[in-house]
Write a protein that holds these residues in place. Structure first.
Motif, PDB file in Angstrom:
ATOM      1  N   LEU A  77       9.484  -4.561   2.911  1.00  0.00           N
ATOM      2  CA  LEU A  77       9.156  -5.796   2.547  1.00  0.00           C
ATOM      3  C   LEU A  77       8.438  -5.526   1.047  1.00  0.00           C
ATOM      4  O   LEU A  77       7.746  -4.536   0.877  1.00  0.00           O
ATOM      5  N   GLN A  78       8.729  -6.502  -0.031  1.00  0.00           N
ATOM      6  CA  GLN A  78       8.299  -6.113  -1.196  1.00  0.00           C
ATOM      7  C   GLN A  78       6.663  -6.435  -1.217  1.00  0.00           C
ATOM      8  O   GLN A  78       6.078  -7.342  -0.616  1.00  0.00           O
ATOM      9  N   GLY A  79       5.896  -5.306  -1.755  1.00  0.00           N
ATOM     10  CA  GLY A  79       4.431  -5.555  -1.637  1.00  0.00           C
ATOM     11  C   GLY A  79       3.785  -4.941  -0.713  1.00  0.00           C
ATOM     12  O   GLY A  79       2.544  -5.014  -0.430  1.00  0.00           O
ATOM     13  N   VAL A  80       4.471  -4.228   0.482  1.00  0.00           N
ATOM     14  CA  VAL A  80       3.821  -3.529   1.560  1.00  0.00           C
ATOM     15  C   VAL A  80       4.036  -2.057   1.392  1.00  0.00           C
ATOM     16  O   VAL A  80       5.178  -1.739   1.618  1.00  0.00           O
ATOM     17  N   ALA A  81       3.027  -1.560   1.739  1.00  0.00           N
ATOM     18  CA  ALA A  81       2.988   0.027   1.497  1.00  0.00           C
ATOM     19  C   ALA A  81       2.865   0.440   2.895  1.00  0.00           C
ATOM     20  O   ALA A  81       2.783  -0.174   3.894  1.00  0.00           O
ATOM     21  N   ASP A  82       3.271   1.672   2.936  1.00  0.00           N
ATOM     22  CA  ASP A  82       3.172   2.348   4.575  1.00  0.00           C
ATOM     23  C   ASP A  82       1.862   2.257   5.005  1.00  0.00           C
ATOM     24  O   ASP A  82       1.965   1.873   6.324  1.00  0.00           O
ATOM     25  N   ILE A  83       1.032   2.393   4.466  1.00  0.00           N
ATOM     26  CA  ILE A  83      -0.475   2.421   5.163  1.00  0.00           C
ATOM     27  C   ILE A  83      -0.728   1.010   5.242  1.00  0.00           C
ATOM     28  O   ILE A  83      -1.070   0.457   6.652  1.00  0.00           O
ATOM     29  N   ALA A  84      -0.275   0.081   4.605  1.00  0.00           N
ATOM     30  CA  ALA A  84      -0.779  -1.608   5.064  1.00  0.00           C
ATOM     31  C   ALA A  84       0.406  -1.758   6.393  1.00  0.00           C
ATOM     32  O   ALA A  84      -0.119  -2.617   7.055  1.00  0.00           O
ATOM     33  N   SER A  85       1.539  -1.257   6.472  1.00  0.00           N
ATOM     34  CA  SER A  85       2.369  -1.714   7.523  1.00  0.00           C
ATOM     35  C   SER A  85       1.760  -1.041   8.887  1.00  0.00           C
ATOM     36  O   SER A  85       2.095  -1.780   9.822  1.00  0.00           O
ATOM     37  N   ARG A  86       1.188  -0.084   8.739  1.00  0.00           N
ATOM     38  CA  ARG A  86       0.827   0.572   9.857  1.00  0.00           C
ATOM     39  C   ARG A  86      -0.478  -0.178  10.505  1.00  0.00           C
ATOM     40  O   ARG A  86      -0.781  -0.526  11.570  1.00  0.00           O
TER      41      ARG A  86
END
Length: 782
Positions: free
Chosen positions: A498-507
């Motif tokens: 998703l646009q604007g979602v980084a790896d850390i944020a997704s976890r």
């Protein structure tokens, strides 16, 4: 008969005392369910013994036949208006004139005048005449000399005492104050008006005025009116504030914001403070009122032609302005309701740039007569969405054109249907066109799906932090989620795309989703998004029935035994859980093999609701034609059981009822569907422990019942929402501002005005660590 009379007197006194604690002290002494049970008991006793009914019984607030017109009333002392100030300079000038007229000394440019300070409620001024402590008349202000007699209507306002408490009141006493509708009450009123196709009110003041001037007091009684006292024409004490405190002791509600100020600068400080807190107050205000506190000094100052010299209203800046309606857009909500929204030429109002405003529905557009291109007046009160309140017809351009409801959904293109309005009364359903339009495609419409999921994950619902509106929109558009249940099947590799979602944020989001799997029952019910079931009704359902299974099974008539659940809302709840799609989503959410949500706080039926039903109330809820609550109680007294009523023959009925009513009862139960449904309701009351023959459970008082807590500042260890839930689970009432009735304050970082006020009042204050220790004593772990 003497025992019955004594019992009735005891019930009336008990209800009056509970009303005083709830409406005047803002400290409920019993639950709503227990109050309702006492009220029903009194009503049943008075129905069985009408000769013992008195005018000032709590059951006699609503009158009978509607009036043809209001009679006129002459005020013995005119109800004058106050002079207005719109800036600090005028306030300083007002104080200078007071000081000069009283010939008071001035020390260091600071006068010695003591002023009372109160918020200026935005409602309708009324006078209440008490004779020997009993309410005998209510009147509107009118032209200040002649008003209208609205006695029958003011009696329906729940926090106006029909009989004063205590003793020592004057033989004749005229109390003056404001009838108003709170912000929450105003929202509920307009929702209910839309449901029945009624008038949508532009603001709470108009709603209060229109409600109090209804010729049918039953309509007034259905409106959420409140009263706040601000003066008395009889001198009771030496100061205005002492007068109000004494009135409160006698049962009159007064403002919790009443304060004293020494000198005009303290008055200006009060104005600035209440203006800053205006949006957080539970009611609308349009300024502050300042009065010389000494009654003797008031007499000395006297009156001008139309206003007192000893009082002034410092008004807030206007909340209305003119702008152009450039277009109308149509938004689709989570239940499919299509709402027209005015697109405006941007204009500043109360410091905010406004470019859109609500138009409610097509019927409201027709009532306003608004067209695209019109110059309109918009109103913005507090944090409420701005709304169009009227049209300036004189400025209508030649190219203005009418607003049309689209025939297809502006999002998914599905047909738009007009909602149906169902009125249920005395066993009949009357179907008519509603005022709302709806997209028929439900959650297959992406707009409805997005709004439904936004609601489901919101802070007061399931509370999944990190799952914001933009992320949800992308998940729906990419078809990664098609229902709330799909949230719990998301994987980090899907979210990171998703646009604007980084790896850390997704976890972090995956962790937040996992941590949301143990919601309370109340939060889960609210998250489901049942029409007309807000946060408070969800709490009522959870705290009353205490299991999702009971809520899902509950018949509409059983649900109406719960506080604040009317028949229409009960049918909405029943309809939601009867829907196969909704059943499937709930099953997936709670399945260990699918989503694995585990609901908390599911217990046995709440003690206050055991034996909350009576045979008379059950018969009344069946809505048998021509049979009201009094006749229903007669049937209950005569036959003692539902089976006895069902099987009673014509002759037995005629012993207690006129022929028409006896025939109505017999015809009703001769229909097997009616009989079977009545038996089903009774069986559910037995299953839930609410039947009149059920064993009464021991009611264990929660430790914080009757205590009001305030949360202020930011907390690090625990969220404010969770703190509120925990305190409410212990029976506490949680509010946003400190008053003399506050029991305890929980203060986090950055707490300022509330903390200072708590210190001034000498209240108990807990920091976050002390509050965690308090919870531990009640076996609640953070």
């Amino acid at each position: 008969m003497i025992a019955t009379h004594d019992h009735i007197l005891k019930l009336r006194a008990e209800l009056d005392q509970h009303n005083y604690h709830y409406h005047v002290l803002d400290e409920p002494s019993i639950s709503d369910a227990e109050y309702d049970c006492l009220f029903r008991n009194l009503k049943a006793l008075e129905a069985a013994h009408p000769e013992l009914v008195t005018r000032n019984s709590p059951t006699q607030r609503i009158g009978g036949t509607a009036l043809l017109a209001f009679t006129k009333v002459k005020h013995e002392i005119p109800m004058l208006s106050l002079g207005n100030a719109f800036d600090a300079t005028t306030m300083v000038e007002f104080d200078r004139l007071v000081v000069e007229a009283l010939d008071l000394p001035i020390e260091d440019d600071c006068t010695t005048v003591e002023y009372s300070c109160e918020p200026k409620l935005d409602g309708l001024a009324v006078s209440l005449l008490y004779r020997n402590g009993e309410l005998v008349r209510g009147a509107t202000r009118g032209d200040s000399t002649i008003g209208e007699d609205v006695s029958i209507n003011v009696r329906t306002v729940r926090n106006i005492p029909l009989k004063l408490h205590g003793s020592g009141w004057p033989i004749n006493m005229e109390v003056r104050g404001e009838v108003f509708i709170s912000k929450a009450g105003f929202k509920r009123l307009n929702v209910s008006q839309m449901e029945v196709g009624g008038k949508i009110f532009a603001n709470a003041r108009n709603a209060a005025g229109g409600s109090l001037r209804q010729l049918d007091s039953k309509i007034t009684a259905s409106r959420p009116l409140e009263f706040c006292c601000y003066s008395v024409t009889t001198d009771i004490c030496a100061t205005h504030t002492d007068n109000l405190q004494q009135l409160q002791n006698w049962g009159m509600p007064i403002s919790h914001e009443l304060k004293l100020a020494n000198g005009i600068q303290n008055c200006l400080d009060y104005y600035r403070d209440i203006k800053e807190r205006r949006n957080s107050l539970p009611y609308e205000i349009d300024g502050a009122v300042f009065k010389v506190n000494s009654i003797a000094l008031q007499r000395k100052l006297g009156f001008r032609t139309r206003e007192p010299r000893w009082a002034i209203a410092y008004k807030f800046p206007s909340m209305e302005t003119l702008t152009e309606l450039v277009d109308v857009a149509f938004q689709v909500g989570r239940t499919g309701i299509i709402t027209p929204v005015a697109r405006l030429k941007p204009v500043k109002l109360t410091g905010v740039l406004v470019s859109s405003a609500t138009l409610h529905n097509m019927d409201e557009i027709a009532r306003l007569g608004v067209m695209i291109g019109d110059t309109v007046i918009i109103h913005r009160a507090g944090d409420v969405i701005p709304q169009v309140v009227s049209v300036v017809i004189e400025r209508r351009p030649e190219n203005a054109y009418a607003v049309q409801m689209p025939e297809s959904c502006p999002v998914c293109g599905s047909p738009v249907e007009r909602t149906k309005l169902v009125k249920r009364r005395k066993g009949k359903e009357i179907v008519s066109n509603g005022v709302l339009y709806r997209c028929a495609r439900r959650l297959t419409c992406s707009a409805q799906l997005k709004q439904s999921i936004i609601h489901f994950v919101s802070r007061r619902a399931i509370n999944i932090s990190g799952l914001g509106d933009k992320t949800i929109e992308q998940l729906v558009d990419k078809k990664l989620i098609c229902s709330p249940a799909d949230i719990y099947k998301l994987k980090p590799e899907q979210i990171i795309t998703l646009q604007g979602v980084a790896d850390i944020a997704s976890r972090k989001l995956i962790v937040a989703i996992k941590n949301s799997k143990m919601p309370t029952l109340a939060r889960f019910i609210y998250a489901l998004g049942i029409a007309n079931v807000g946060e408070e009704i969800a709490k009522v359902l959870a705290q009353s029935l205490l299991s999702l299974e009971r809520v899902q099974k509950a018949l509409p008539e059983v649900l109406t035994y719960l506080p604040d659940v009317g028949l229409e809302v009960a049918h909405e709840i029943r309809s939601f859980f009867d829907d196969s799609y909704n059943q499937g989503i709930i099953s997936m959410l709670l399945s260990p093999d699918e989503c694995g949500l585990q609901l908390q706080n599911q217990l046995d039926l709440s003690a206050p609701f055991t034996i909350s039903a009576t045979l008379g109330s059950l018969l009344d809820k069946l809505h048998i034609p021509s049979i009201g609550s009094g006749v229903a109680q007669k049937l209950a007294n005569r036959f003692s059981s539902l089976e006895g009523v069902v099987n009673a023959d014509w002759l037995e009925m005629r012993h207690i009822l006129p022929a028409k009513q006896a025939k109505a009862v017999r015809n009703f139960f001769n229909n097997s569907d009616n009989t079977n449904y009545a038996i089903a309701i009774e069986q559910q009351l037995k299953d839930f422990g609410m039947h009149w023959q059920s064993k009464k459970k021991f009611v264990k008082n929660l430790p914080e019942v009757g205590h009001t807590w305030v949360l202020t500042g930011s907390l690090k260890l625990i969220s404010r929402t969770l703190v509120k839930d925990m305190l409410e689970s212990l029976g506490a009432k949680v509010v946003s501002s400190v008053s003399a009735r506050t029991y305890c304050v929980v203060a986090g970082l950055g707490a300022t005005s509330n903390l200072a006020k708590a210190a001034q009042l000498g209240l108990q204050v807990l920091d976050e660590e002390e509050f965690v220790s308090f919870l531990a004593k009640h076996n609640i772990t953070v």
